[in-house]
Scaffold this active site. Structure first.
Site: not given
Ligand SMILES: NC(=O)c1ccc[n+]([C@@H]2O[C@H](COP(=O)([O-])OP(=O)(O)OC[C@H]3O[C@@H](n4cnc5c(N)ncnc54)[C@H](O)[C@@H]3O)[C@@H](O)[C@H]2O)c1
Length: 254
Positions: A68, A146, A161, A163-165, A194
Site C-alpha cells: 500500500v 488506533s 506509530y 504519530a502515523s495513526k 486486539i
Molecule cells: N492488534 C492490535 O492490538 C491493534 C491495535 C490498534 C490498531 N491496530 C491496527 O489494526 C490494523 C491491523 O493490525 P493487526 O493487529 O491485524 O496486525 P497484523 O500484523 O496481524 O496484520 C496486518 C496486515 O497488514 C498487512 N500489511 C503490512 N504492511 C503492508 C503493506 N505495505 N501493504 C499491504 N499490506 C500490508 C500484513 O501483511 C497483514 O496482513 C493495523 O492498521 C494496526 O495498526 C491493531
C-alpha cells in the site's frame, strides 16, 4: 420501521491488510453478509489461506498482492478492480505496521517505513478511489487507526506509530468533510489492544498492565473490530461520518 439487517449483496469491497488478524476478521464479516471482497496485502501465504477458508464457506473473495505504500502500484491494482467491477463501494484501510523501538534509536528509514504504510498507504488507496466515489455519489471508507493515535504512542517505544495513526485520524476528518456533499462516509476505528500477531507481540508483563487498565479487563478479539467495520460501512450508519470510534474495552474515555 425496523430495518437492522446488514446486507452487502452487490457491493464491491476492498480490504487492505485483509490476509490475517483484524483484516481477516473484517473480510469474514463482509463475506458473511454477502459482500464481494478483494484482499490487497503483501502476505500472500496468509491471504491464500484466508481466501480458501472463506471461499469454502461460500464467501466471494479474491486476493491481489499489493504494497500500500507504493502509490503507482496502488493506482495499477485499484485501476484493475475498477475496470473489472465498474466501481468500489467500500474501502477499508487496515494494512498497518507497528515498530516498537525507543524513539532515541529511530532512524529516518523507520519513520518512512511506518508512516509510509500506515498513513501514506491510507492516502494512496483513498486518493485513487475518491474520484470514482464522487462520480457515483456513493462511497464508504473505514480507516483502522488506533487509540495510540489519540493518546500518542510511546508506551512501548511506538512514538512513530502513534504519530502515523494521529495522521490517519486527521485525514479521516478531512476526507469526511470533503466527501460528505457527495454521499461519501469516512470514519475511523481506534482499536485498543486486539488479540492478533501485533497485539500478542507486546511483552507478557506489559499485557497484564494493559488489561488492568482496561475497564472490560481483557484484550479485544478481531471479530469485535470486524463487526463495527461492517456497521460503519453499511447503510445503517448512513448519517455517521467523520466519527473516530474507540473499540477498546473502555481504555479511552473522552
Ligand atoms: N492488534 C492490535 O492490538 C491493534 C491495535 C490498534 C490498531 N491496530 C491496527 O489494526 C490494523 C491491523 O493490525 P493487526 O493487529 O491485524 O496486525 P497484523 O500484523 O496481524 O496484520 C496486518 C496486515 O497488514 C498487512 N500489511 C503490512 N504492511 C503492508 C503493506 N505495505 N501493504 C499491504 N499490506 C500490508 C500484513 O501483511 C497483514 O496482513 C493495523 O492498521 C494496526 O495498526 C491493531
Amino acid at each position: 420501521m425496523n430495518n437492522l439487517e446488514i446486507d452487502f449483496s452487490g457491493k464491491v469491497i476492498v480490504v487492505t491488510g485483509g490476509s490475517r488478524g483484524i483484516g481477516r476478521a473484517i473480510v469474514e464479516s463482509f463475506c458473511g453478509s454477502n459482500g464481494r471482497v478483494y484482499i490487497l496485502d503483501m502476505d500472500e501465504k496468509s491471504a491464500r489461506e484466508t481466501v480458501n477458508e472463506v471461499t469454502s464457506r461460500g464467501g466471494e473473495v479474491s486476493f491481489l498482492p499489493l504494497d500500500v505504500s507504493d502509490h503507482a502500484m496502488v493506482r495499477k491494482v485499484l485501476g484493475s478492480i475498477l475496470s473489472e467491477e465498474g466501481h468500489v463501494d467500500v474501502l477499508v484501510n487496515d494494512a498497518g505496521v507497528s515498530l516498537p523501538k525507543p524513539f532515541a534509536e529511530c532512524t529516518e528509514k523507520d519513520w518512512d517505513f511506518v508512516v509510509g504504510i500506515n498513513l501514506k498507504g491510507t492516502f494512496n488507496t483513498s486518493n485513487v478511489l475518491f474520484p470514482s466515489m464522487i462520480q457515483r455519489r456513493y462511497g464508504k471508507i473505514v480507516n483502522i487507526a488506533s487509540i495510540a493515535g489519540k493518546l500518542g504512542g510511546g508506551f512501548l517505544g511506538t512514538s512513530i506509530y502513534g504519530a502515523s495513526k494521529a495522521g490517519v485520524i486527521g485525514l479521516t476528518k478531512g476526507m469526511a468533510r470533503e466527501g460528505g456533499p457527495y454521499g461519501i462516509n469516512v470514519n475511523a476505528i481506534c482499536p485498543g489492544v486486539i488479540r492478533t500477531a501485533m497485539g500478542n507481540a507486546i511483552p507478557e508483563e506489559h499485557q497484564k498492565v494493559i488489561i488492568q487498565g482496561t475497564p472490560l479487563r481483557r484484550y479485544g478479539e478481531p471479530y469485535e473490530i470486524g463487526n463495527v467495520v461492517a456497521f460503519l460501512a453499511s447503510d445503517l450508519a448512513s448519517h455517521i461520518t467523520g466519527e473516530i470510534m474507540d473499540v477498546d474495552g473502555g481504555i479511552v474515555r473522552d
